[in-house]
Design an enzyme around this catalytic site. Structure first.
Site, PDB file in Angstrom:
ATOM      1  N   ASP A 134      -1.138   1.283  -6.540  1.00  0.00           N
ATOM      2  CA  ASP A 134       0.230   0.914  -6.151  1.00  0.00           C
ATOM      3  C   ASP A 134       0.939   0.119  -7.248  1.00  0.00           C
ATOM      4  OD1 ASP A 134       1.285   1.699  -3.669  1.00  0.00           O
ATOM      5  OD2 ASP A 134       0.004   0.300  -2.560  1.00  0.00           O
ATOM      6  N   LYS A 183      -0.715  10.939   2.665  1.00  0.00           N
ATOM      7  CA  LYS A 183      -1.395  10.539   1.423  1.00  0.00           C
ATOM      8  C   LYS A 183      -2.847  11.052   1.430  1.00  0.00           C
ATOM      9  CE  LYS A 183       1.532   6.489   0.764  1.00  0.00           C
ATOM     10  NZ  LYS A 183       1.759   5.065   1.039  1.00  0.00           N
ATOM     11  N   GLN A 208      -1.747   0.107   2.989  1.00  0.00           N
ATOM     12  CA  GLN A 208      -0.382   0.423   3.411  1.00  0.00           C
ATOM     13  C   GLN A 208       0.353  -0.829   3.888  1.00  0.00           C
ATOM     14  OE1 GLN A 208       1.042   3.376   3.008  1.00  0.00           O
ATOM     15  NE2 GLN A 208       2.944   2.982   4.077  1.00  0.00           N
TER      16      GLN A 208
HETATM   17  N1  GUN Z   1       4.807   1.051   2.388  1.00  0.00           N
HETATM   18  C1  GUN Z   1       5.969   1.645   2.013  1.00  0.00           C
HETATM   19  N2  GUN Z   1       5.899   2.030   0.722  1.00  0.00           N
HETATM   20  C2  GUN Z   1       4.693   1.665   0.267  1.00  0.00           C
HETATM   21  C3  GUN Z   1       4.023   1.796  -0.988  1.00  0.00           C
HETATM   22  O1  GUN Z   1       4.558   2.316  -1.965  1.00  0.00           O
HETATM   23  N3  GUN Z   1       2.754   1.315  -1.042  1.00  0.00           N
HETATM   24  C4  GUN Z   1       2.168   0.711   0.023  1.00  0.00           C
HETATM   25  N4  GUN Z   1       0.932   0.258  -0.144  1.00  0.00           N
HETATM   26  N5  GUN Z   1       2.748   0.574   1.196  1.00  0.00           N
HETATM   27  C5  GUN Z   1       4.002   1.042   1.311  1.00  0.00           C
END
Ligand code: GUN
Length: 299
Positions: free
Chosen positions: A120, A53, A97
């Site tokens: 998100d 990311k 995350q």
């Molecule tokens: N962990 C797995 N998928 C995601 C997501 O889409 N966002 C976040 N913040 N953590 C994750």
């Protein structure tokens, strides 16, 4: 045989639009989109996701910051970091995350993120906006947003009246993708572990989204001829045919069987996966455009 929907290629197109949009925003308003990614602990899979990311954000020309905190970080310390990022005008998107270590209340952390920076789409304000169709100011979770782009590329933008079946009712994928399909005028059914005669229900679907996390659960004879099949599952299973101890990735759909009936289907890997990160970049750009009072590009 079905058309294979290349999430990889479509995601590249989204990222190209983001790069162009970021360059235009800088030129017109002097604003560089900023994304802060926060990770707590050393979960190897999370570290890989977070690194990609942050790297993609840099590639898009964003201001990209990563906060890597020790596994023992306290909840109040994490809240304080999120509050600092909320107040930082150079940051337009905040992603913490998940999963967080067990001693931290994830719900409290998510609700601390400013809804205007919640790329998100997990904050109650954004969940509520999606539920009420306020999509112009909402942030929508990245994987569901990516699924919708793949569906529109396969079927065109007008999904009115199509039967959509979503298998899985998670807050991260199942429920938001169902709401997006409803907003697109589909007739939507959410199926889950208690659903009766799931194969028969699946056979009614013009659009079938599988998001349950069970390897190859959706069989070929569940697929209506010509249906669009979106496989959100990413499951690692043993692959002894590749050698001892080897594994491979499969989705929630038995791909080969399903591809015989489907009109279009996403592969795993290379389907939904690449779209998730592309949509995170898109949401960060949208946030930066909104904060500068400019109209964001369409994806
Ligand atoms: N962990 C797995 N998928 C995601 C997501 O889409 N966002 C976040 N913040 N953590 C994750």
């Amino acid at each position: 045989m079905a058309e294979i929907i290349s999430g990889k290629l479509i995601a590249e197109g989204v990222v190209a639009t983001v790069k162009r949009g970021a360059a235009e925003l800088l030129e017109a308003a002097g604003v560089t989109p900023g994304l802060a990614v926060v990770i707590v602990g050393e979960d190897p899979a999370s570290q890989v996701y977070v690194a990609s990311k942050s790297r993609m954000a840099k590639e898009c020309g964003f201001h990209s910051v990563q906060h890597t905190l020790a596994a023992g970080t306290g909840e109040d310390e994490l809240v304080a970091l999120v509050e600092k990022l909320n107040a930082d005008p150079a940051i337009h998107g905040i992603l913490v995350q998940l999963p967080l270590p067990a001693h931290i209340d994830s719900g409290r952390i998510i609700q601390t993120i400013s809804p205007e920076k919640d790329v998100d789409g997990f904050h109650f304000i954004n969940v509520g906006k999606l539920g009420t169709g306020e999509l112009g100011t909402a942030f929508v979770p990245c994987t569901p947003a990516g699924c919708m782009i793949l569906i529109e590329r396969a079927r065109g933008k007008d999904l009115s009246g199509l039967n959509a079946v979503v298998v899985g009712r998670s807050n991260i994928v199942g429920k938001p993708v169902a709401n997006l399909l409803l907003a697109a005028n589909c007739t939507v059914t959410i199926a889950h572990s208690r659903t009766r005669d799931l194969p028969a229900l699946a056979r009614t679907a013009d659009i079938l989204v599988a998001a349950v996390g069970r390897p190859e659960m959706v069989k070929g004879d569940w697929i209506k001829p010509g249906a669009t099949v979106i496989d959100v599952g990413v499951n690692r299973i043993p692959a002894p045919e590749r050698g001892e101890g080897k594994t491979r990735l499969v989705g929630d759909v038995a791909f080969r069987e399903a591809a015989e009936s489907a009109g279009a289907i996403t592969p795993v890997p290379g389907g939904v996966g690449p779209m998730t990160i592309a949509m995170l970049m898109a949401s960060t750009l949208v946030s930066a455009c909104r904060s500068a009072g400019r109209t964001p590009p369409q994806f």
